[in-house]
Design a protein around this motif. Sequence first.
Motif, PDB file in Angstrom:
ATOM      1  N   GLU A 192       6.106  19.523  27.883  1.00 30.28           N
ATOM      2  CA  GLU A 192       7.064  18.391  27.947  1.00 30.28           C
ATOM      3  C   GLU A 192       6.490  17.696  27.348  1.00 30.28           C
ATOM      4  O   GLU A 192       5.795  17.178  28.011  1.00 30.28           O
ATOM      5  CB  GLU A 192       7.634  18.734  29.264  1.00 30.28           C
ATOM      6  N   ALA A 193       7.189  16.688  27.090  1.00 28.65           N
ATOM      7  CA  ALA A 193       6.567  16.110  26.396  1.00 28.65           C
ATOM      8  C   ALA A 193       5.798  14.911  27.395  1.00 28.65           C
ATOM      9  O   ALA A 193       5.159  14.166  27.162  1.00 28.65           O
ATOM     10  CB  ALA A 193       7.481  15.291  25.030  1.00 28.65           C
ATOM     11  N   SER A 194       6.623  14.572  28.513  1.00 33.34           N
ATOM     12  CA  SER A 194       6.509  13.919  29.541  1.00 33.34           C
ATOM     13  C   SER A 194       4.761  14.064  29.989  1.00 33.34           C
ATOM     14  O   SER A 194       4.575  12.959  30.662  1.00 33.34           O
ATOM     15  CB  SER A 194       7.442  12.889  30.306  1.00 33.34           C
ATOM     16  N   ALA A 195       4.828  15.268  30.084  1.00 35.51           N
ATOM     17  CA  ALA A 195       4.157  14.965  30.451  1.00 35.51           C
ATOM     18  C   ALA A 195       2.425  15.809  29.861  1.00 35.51           C
ATOM     19  O   ALA A 195       1.415  16.219  30.251  1.00 35.51           O
ATOM     20  CB  ALA A 195       3.881  17.633  30.992  1.00 35.51           C
ATOM     21  N   ALA A 196       2.398  15.433  28.848  1.00 33.77           N
ATOM     22  CA  ALA A 196       1.488  15.359  27.701  1.00 33.77           C
ATOM     23  C   ALA A 196       0.121  14.866  28.400  1.00 33.77           C
ATOM     24  O   ALA A 196      -1.237  15.331  28.180  1.00 33.77           O
ATOM     25  CB  ALA A 196       1.720  15.244  26.572  1.00 33.77           C
ATOM     26  N   ASP A 197       0.256  13.545  28.684  1.00 36.84           N
ATOM     27  CA  ASP A 197      -0.850  12.736  29.508  1.00 36.84           C
ATOM     28  C   ASP A 197      -1.646  13.325  30.235  1.00 36.84           C
ATOM     29  O   ASP A 197      -2.800  13.735  30.347  1.00 36.84           O
ATOM     30  CB  ASP A 197      -1.067  11.737  29.387  1.00 36.84           C
ATOM     31  N   ALA A 198      -0.776  13.448  31.512  1.00 37.55           N
ATOM     32  CA  ALA A 198      -1.272  14.288  32.813  1.00 37.55           C
ATOM     33  C   ALA A 198      -1.900  15.124  32.158  1.00 37.55           C
ATOM     34  O   ALA A 198      -3.205  15.865  32.792  1.00 37.55           O
ATOM     35  CB  ALA A 198       0.005  14.652  33.505  1.00 37.55           C
ATOM     36  N   ALA A 199      -1.397  16.531  31.650  1.00 37.80           N
ATOM     37  CA  ALA A 199      -2.186  17.798  30.970  1.00 37.80           C
ATOM     38  C   ALA A 199      -3.911  17.286  30.150  1.00 37.80           C
ATOM     39  O   ALA A 199      -3.950  18.142  30.378  1.00 37.80           O
ATOM     40  CB  ALA A 199      -1.451  18.871  30.259  1.00 37.80           C
TER      41      ALA A 199
END
Length: 380
Positions: free
Chosen positions: A322-329
């Motif tokens: 999900e786009a909202s998790a990209a930075d965390a990934a």
Amino acid sequence: MSAPESKSAGITYASAGVDVEAGDRAVELMKDAVKATHNASVLGGVGGFAGLFDASRLLTYKKPLLATSTDGVGTKVAIAQAMDIHHTIGHDLVGMVVDDIVVVGAEPLFMTDYIACGKVVPERIADIVRGIAEACSIAGTALVGGETAEHPGLLGEHEYDVAGAATGVVEADSVLGPERVREGDVVIAMASSGIHSNGYSLVRRVINHAGWALDREVSELGKTLGEELLVPTKVYAADCLDLVNALNKDGAAPLHGFSHVTGGGLAANLARVLPQGLMATVDRSTWELPAIFRLVSQLGGVPQADLERTLNLGVGMIAIVEASAADAAIARLGERGVASWVMGAISKTTDDAAAAGTDFVQGAKGVDGGAVLMQGSYAG
């Protein structure tokens, strides 16, 4: 030319070209490396008829699904044989097998290997298996068994081939794949370590056509051509599982799928993990082609479309989140030393995209799935 066998002496297994004692010596040389991959779930030692793995842990699952995969290394073994370097090819084997299993979110539990050769040279066989064991340790996978078969007359004295199989487990409601992928998800690339283990028939044809020797120093590579071609496949299994555990928890599951970029190239493999009606738009400008891929293209005049459907071009594994998790990934992967970046996004398939010619790739290998649109030019 050897003298004819004496009729009175009779024909032995050794005279037929099979050296049982050499096989036993190989087992002794590899034993410690194999044992180093064992954990409390592995029963027995090295050399049994079958490897035993305690599956009691599966009782803690609500609905455990077993995942299995098998593969080989392909014609990359020809490079290893030509250079007489055999301790890295095992990493290629393990990567090809366990990283297919982790794509569905499964943990690879154990692996077995098979080596066929023209002549058992104990030190060479031990080098191969040590590499397999090292890579299994990186993946957190036990090497529970294997087989070495001597095939005189079928394979040359210095020829061999390797294959392997692994089994993993995943909770049924945690399986990753096309069913989870949604419009608006983003596509995260994980850098490859090099060519990995696919496309070597093309690569070998190109370097033979160019007349380049494997010991040729290549300034763009910072090493010899042969050393670059033998760079082992990066094993992503532990990194991917760590990403699953970090993101998909506490009732949230923003990580939807992985794609292992192997035979068929980036677009075709990514399309395999997308559902019908959705496509991934990949922006080539988000990364620069590593030097070895540029070199293959230039030396052979290989068309870009052929490169893209044959080689990984610097992307060895892909995550869809999900786009909202990209930075965390990306941050999590960076903590583990895995270079990664957002390379594209998921959207509905459009007629305009389907008209893009060779840049529009439908699912391959008989999978009735989504599609990938490659856009722009590579950076650099």
